[in-house]
Design a protein around this motif. Structure first.
Motif, PDB file in Angstrom:
ATOM      1  N   LEU A 326      13.062 -35.856  64.962  1.00  0.00           N
ATOM      2  CA  LEU A 326      14.116 -35.185  64.193  1.00  0.00           C
ATOM      3  C   LEU A 326      13.524 -34.240  63.154  1.00  0.00           C
ATOM      4  CD1 LEU A 326      16.564 -38.190  63.656  1.00  0.00           C
ATOM      5  CD2 LEU A 326      16.991 -36.160  65.053  1.00  0.00           C
ATOM      6  N   GLN A 327      12.403 -34.652  62.553  1.00  0.00           N
ATOM      7  CA  GLN A 327      11.766 -33.792  61.553  1.00  0.00           C
ATOM      8  C   GLN A 327      11.151 -32.564  62.213  1.00  0.00           C
ATOM      9  OE1 GLN A 327       9.754 -35.314  57.874  1.00  0.00           O
ATOM     10  NE2 GLN A 327       7.905 -34.643  58.940  1.00  0.00           N
ATOM     11  N   ILE A 328      10.519 -32.758  63.372  1.00  0.00           N
ATOM     12  CA  ILE A 328       9.926 -31.635  64.097  1.00  0.00           C
ATOM     13  C   ILE A 328      11.002 -30.625  64.490  1.00  0.00           C
ATOM     14  CG2 ILE A 328       8.805 -30.973  66.271  1.00  0.00           C
ATOM     15  CD1 ILE A 328       7.236 -33.642  66.069  1.00  0.00           C
ATOM     16  N   LEU A 329      12.168 -31.137  64.912  1.00  0.00           N
ATOM     17  CA  LEU A 329      13.263 -30.277  65.339  1.00  0.00           C
ATOM     18  C   LEU A 329      14.035 -29.682  64.159  1.00  0.00           C
ATOM     19  CD1 LEU A 329      14.662 -32.439  68.275  1.00  0.00           C
ATOM     20  CD2 LEU A 329      13.368 -30.313  68.463  1.00  0.00           C
ATOM     21  N   ASN A 330      13.673 -30.103  62.935  1.00  0.00           N
ATOM     22  CA  ASN A 330      14.314 -29.587  61.718  1.00  0.00           C
ATOM     23  C   ASN A 330      15.821 -29.837  61.718  1.00  0.00           C
ATOM     24  OD1 ASN A 330      14.262 -28.347  59.185  1.00  0.00           O
ATOM     25  ND2 ASN A 330      14.747 -26.335  60.052  1.00  0.00           N
ATOM     26  N   ILE A 331      16.203 -31.073  62.062  1.00  0.00           N
ATOM     27  CA  ILE A 331      17.607 -31.452  62.157  1.00  0.00           C
ATOM     28  C   ILE A 331      18.017 -32.249  60.914  1.00  0.00           C
ATOM     29  CG2 ILE A 331      19.245 -32.924  63.413  1.00  0.00           C
ATOM     30  CD1 ILE A 331      17.755 -32.260  65.959  1.00  0.00           C
ATOM     31  N   GLN A 332      19.075 -31.829  60.258  1.00  0.00           N
ATOM     32  CA  GLN A 332      19.644 -32.644  59.191  1.00  0.00           C
ATOM     33  C   GLN A 332      20.183 -33.925  59.823  1.00  0.00           C
ATOM     34  OE1 GLN A 332      23.405 -31.455  57.340  1.00  0.00           O
ATOM     35  NE2 GLN A 332      22.570 -31.942  55.314  1.00  0.00           N
ATOM     36  N   HIS A 333      19.801 -35.071  59.270  1.00  0.00           N
ATOM     37  CA  HIS A 333      20.259 -36.326  59.843  1.00  0.00           C
ATOM     38  C   HIS A 333      20.763 -37.268  58.760  1.00  0.00           C
ATOM     39  CE1 HIS A 333      15.880 -36.013  59.563  1.00  0.00           C
ATOM     40  NE2 HIS A 333      15.743 -37.323  59.468  1.00  0.00           N
ATOM     41  N   ILE A 334      21.874 -37.914  59.079  1.00  0.00           N
ATOM     42  CA  ILE A 334      22.527 -38.862  58.181  1.00  0.00           C
ATOM     43  C   ILE A 334      22.470 -40.225  58.855  1.00  0.00           C
ATOM     44  CG2 ILE A 334      24.661 -39.428  56.951  1.00  0.00           C
ATOM     45  CD1 ILE A 334      25.342 -36.382  57.219  1.00  0.00           C
ATOM     46  N   ILE A 335      21.754 -41.139  58.243  1.00  0.00           N
ATOM     47  CA  ILE A 335      21.451 -42.431  58.862  1.00  0.00           C
ATOM     48  C   ILE A 335      21.921 -43.553  57.956  1.00  0.00           C
ATOM     49  CG2 ILE A 335      19.558 -43.963  59.565  1.00  0.00           C
ATOM     50  CD1 ILE A 335      17.982 -41.501  60.385  1.00  0.00           C
ATOM     51  N   THR A 336      22.521 -44.582  58.531  1.00  0.00           N
ATOM     52  CA  THR A 336      22.918 -45.752  57.755  1.00  0.00           C
ATOM     53  C   THR A 336      22.018 -46.935  58.087  1.00  0.00           C
ATOM     54  OG1 THR A 336      24.491 -46.690  59.351  1.00  0.00           O
ATOM     55  CG2 THR A 336      25.311 -44.958  57.884  1.00  0.00           C
ATOM     56  N   SER A 337      21.856 -47.801  57.094  1.00  0.00           N
ATOM     57  CA  SER A 337      21.038 -49.004  57.264  1.00  0.00           C
ATOM     58  C   SER A 337      21.431 -50.020  56.193  1.00  0.00           C
ATOM     59  CB  SER A 337      19.546 -48.665  57.137  1.00  0.00           C
ATOM     60  OG  SER A 337      18.749 -49.835  57.170  1.00  0.00           O
ATOM     61  N   THR A 338      21.195 -51.273  56.482  1.00  0.00           N
ATOM     62  CA  THR A 338      21.437 -52.309  55.477  1.00  0.00           C
ATOM     63  C   THR A 338      20.291 -52.401  54.474  1.00  0.00           C
ATOM     64  OG1 THR A 338      20.504 -53.952  56.987  1.00  0.00           O
ATOM     65  CG2 THR A 338      22.910 -53.701  56.973  1.00  0.00           C
ATOM     66  N   SER A 339      19.154 -51.779  54.795  1.00  0.00           N
ATOM     67  CA  SER A 339      18.003 -51.830  53.890  1.00  0.00           C
ATOM     68  C   SER A 339      17.189 -50.554  53.997  1.00  0.00           C
ATOM     69  CB  SER A 339      17.117 -53.031  54.226  1.00  0.00           C
ATOM     70  OG  SER A 339      15.913 -52.990  53.480  1.00  0.00           O
ATOM     71  N   ALA A 340      16.824 -49.981  52.863  1.00  0.00           N
ATOM     72  CA  ALA A 340      16.012 -48.763  52.847  1.00  0.00           C
ATOM     73  C   ALA A 340      14.613 -49.021  53.403  1.00  0.00           C
ATOM     74  CB  ALA A 340      15.922 -48.215  51.427  1.00  0.00           C
ATOM     75  N   SER A 341      14.139 -50.247  53.287  1.00  0.00           N
ATOM     76  CA  SER A 341      12.785 -50.571  53.737  1.00  0.00           C
ATOM     77  C   SER A 341      12.638 -50.471  55.255  1.00  0.00           C
ATOM     78  CB  SER A 341      12.397 -51.976  53.276  1.00  0.00           C
ATOM     79  OG  SER A 341      13.226 -52.947  53.882  1.00  0.00           O
ATOM     80  N   LEU A 342      13.753 -50.458  55.977  1.00  0.00           N
ATOM     81  CA  LEU A 342      13.703 -50.402  57.442  1.00  0.00           C
ATOM     82  C   LEU A 342      13.588 -48.972  57.970  1.00  0.00           C
ATOM     83  CD1 LEU A 342      16.498 -53.024  58.251  1.00  0.00           C
ATOM     84  CD2 LEU A 342      14.014 -53.351  58.380  1.00  0.00           C
ATOM     85  N   ILE A 343      13.741 -47.979  57.077  1.00  0.00           N
ATOM     86  CA  ILE A 343      13.705 -46.577  57.499  1.00  0.00           C
ATOM     87  C   ILE A 343      12.518 -45.883  56.838  1.00  0.00           C
ATOM     88  CG2 ILE A 343      15.000 -44.426  57.655  1.00  0.00           C
ATOM     89  CD1 ILE A 343      16.339 -46.766  59.102  1.00  0.00           C
ATOM     90  N   PRO A 344      11.510 -45.473  57.616  1.00  0.00           N
ATOM     91  CA  PRO A 344      10.358 -44.788  57.017  1.00  0.00           C
ATOM     92  C   PRO A 344      10.730 -43.400  56.502  1.00  0.00           C
ATOM     93  CG  PRO A 344      10.173 -44.834  59.422  1.00  0.00           C
ATOM     94  CD  PRO A 344      11.341 -45.692  59.062  1.00  0.00           C
ATOM     95  N   ILE A 345      10.253 -43.086  55.307  1.00  0.00           N
ATOM     96  CA  ILE A 345      10.500 -41.778  54.706  1.00  0.00           C
ATOM     97  C   ILE A 345       9.302 -40.886  55.018  1.00  0.00           C
ATOM     98  CG2 ILE A 345      10.991 -40.516  52.589  1.00  0.00           C
ATOM     99  CD1 ILE A 345      13.153 -42.541  53.393  1.00  0.00           C
ATOM    100  N   LEU A 346       9.527 -39.835  55.796  1.00  0.00           N
ATOM    101  CA  LEU A 346       8.429 -38.985  56.230  1.00  0.00           C
ATOM    102  C   LEU A 346       8.220 -37.782  55.321  1.00  0.00           C
ATOM    103  CD1 LEU A 346       9.081 -38.966  60.101  1.00  0.00           C
ATOM    104  CD2 LEU A 346       7.711 -40.550  58.732  1.00  0.00           C
ATOM    105  N   ASN A 347       9.269 -37.374  54.612  1.00  0.00           N
ATOM    106  CA  ASN A 347       9.158 -36.219  53.726  1.00  0.00           C
ATOM    107  C   ASN A 347      10.053 -36.448  52.516  1.00  0.00           C
ATOM    108  OD1 ASN A 347       9.238 -33.726  52.430  1.00  0.00           O
ATOM    109  ND2 ASN A 347       9.208 -32.551  54.333  1.00  0.00           N
ATOM    110  N   LEU A 348       9.451 -36.781  51.388  1.00  0.00           N
ATOM    111  CA  LEU A 348      10.218 -37.083  50.181  1.00  0.00           C
ATOM    112  C   LEU A 348      11.024 -35.881  49.700  1.00  0.00           C
ATOM    113  CD1 LEU A 348       7.645 -39.229  48.149  1.00  0.00           C
ATOM    114  CD2 LEU A 348       9.802 -40.012  49.156  1.00  0.00           C
TER     115      LEU A 348
END
Length: 365
Positions: A326-348
């Motif tokens: 998704l980052q390579i394709l430069n796509i805005q993405h909106i993601i839900t999760s019960t915990s932030a720790s489960l989603i890696p942040i690739l670009n602050l």
């Protein structure tokens, strides 16, 4: 118009009033179950498409004790932050009001054109195992955005189909049924060509993303298109004439563009039969990424990806791989999760994390 700058939601399910200014990259919505995460994803989908992916009943979308719900978004081109549009939708039990830059619209298509969103939910794998409707919608999403003539053809076809089915159901004279045959044939054949062309252009991208997400599968994926009438048919108009007696008993039109389908195969095996449940989810991800890549190539604008409960969809390795793509394709993405720790942040710099509680959003530091 492929970046949501801001979104406002009023009286939609449990979101009485939610407002956020979104990042161009990852927007992570974190919250407990029933906090409103899926409702936020659903609201954006409703604004873009006019329909919910959870219910067909309008009353389920409107907050209890309110007569209507209102959705608003400011969207911008990825090429120019100054080129923006204001999209609005208000739903009540009686009607749906659509607004674009302060002007009232008669059709959802203008909003859909400006807000090309794709959706991945815990139910998305059913695209493979359920009936053809979801697969047609997937295919026609691309046809709508990339072929300006598709929607007028589809509307004309649907109008003729409705009239023909009405005549069949009411057992009207044969001549009144066949009055609509030529309309259906003319539009169905043109729709068929657009669909075939779209799938032909999509397939190379799908092969690439299947290889990226499922390298263990050595066979290349094949998109097997089915038009909605027997493959050996040489004259669709004659087929309608030959099918009249049977259709008059059924009360509906048996063949046509409304019955089209896609079968996905790896080698000689249907994807549904050869893929594990986890691989089915990855395959749907590959479908969406392929569609997003083709969309960007043709229209020079990326799509927006909505992903509800990503950790429930993919394991840690594949979550990371999907986010990298998704980052390579430069796509805005909106993601839900019960915990932030489960989603890696690739670009602050292009990431915002939101906490949602009782339908209220708050930006996390």
């Amino acid at each position: 118009m492929t970046q949501i700058n801001q979104i406002s939601i009023q009286n939609f399910r449990n979101c009485v009033g939610a407002h956020s200014e979104l990042s161009a990259g990852l927007n992570l919505i974190v919250g407990d179950n029933a906090a409103g995460k899926t409702s936020l994803i659903e609201a954006i989908w409703v604004l873009a498409t006019g329909r919910s992916f959870r219910t067909a009943k309008t009353q389920h979308l409107i907050q209890h004790d309110f007569e209507s719900c209102t959705l608003f978004a400011e969207v911008a081109s990825s090429h120019s932050s100054h080129k923006t549009h204001r999209l609005g939708l208000q739903k009540s039990q009686q009607q749906t009001l659509l607004r674009l830059d302060g002007e009232t619209l008669k059709s959802q298509s203008a909003l859909a054109q400006l807000l090309p969103v794709q959706l991945l939910t815990p139910e998305s794998h059913k695209l493979l195992e359920e009936g053809p409707k979801a697969r047609r919608q997937f295919m026609d999403w691309g046809c709508f955005h990339q072929s300006p003539e598709f929607m007028p053809l589809w509307r004309h076809y649907q109008r003729g189909l409705k009239q023909r089915n009405h005549a069949l159901k009411k057992r009207l004279p044969k001549a009144q049924v066949q009055l609509w045959d030529q309309t259906l044939v003319d539009n169905a054949l043109k729709i068929d060509l657009i669909r075939q062309d779209y799938l032909e252009r999509l397939t190379p991208y799908l092969i690439t993303f299947c290889q990226a997400l499922m390298p263990e599968i050595k066979e290349e994926v094949v998109c097997q298109y089915r038009a909605g009438w027997p493959k050996a048919t040489e004259d669709l108009l004659a087929l309608y004439a030959d099918s009249y007696q049977k259709e008059s008993h059924l009360g509906h039109t048996q063949y046509g563009a409304h019955r089209a389908d896609i079968r996905f195969k790896f080698g000689a095996q249907e994807a549904l039969n050869t893929l594990s449940r986890g691989q089915q989810k990855l395959f749907v991800c590959a479908l969406l990424l392929a569609q997003a890549s083709l969309h960007e190539k043709v229209l020079q604008e990326p799509v927006i990806m909505l992903i509800d409960d990503l950790p429930a969809e993919l394991d840690e390795t594949h979550r990371l791989k999907l986010l990298e793509l998704l980052q390579i394709l430069n796509i805005q993405h909106i993601i839900t999760s019960t915990s932030a720790s489960l989603i890696p942040i690739l670009n602050l710099e292009t990431t915002r994390v939101w906490k949602i509680e009782s339908g209220q959003l708050s930006l996390q530091s």
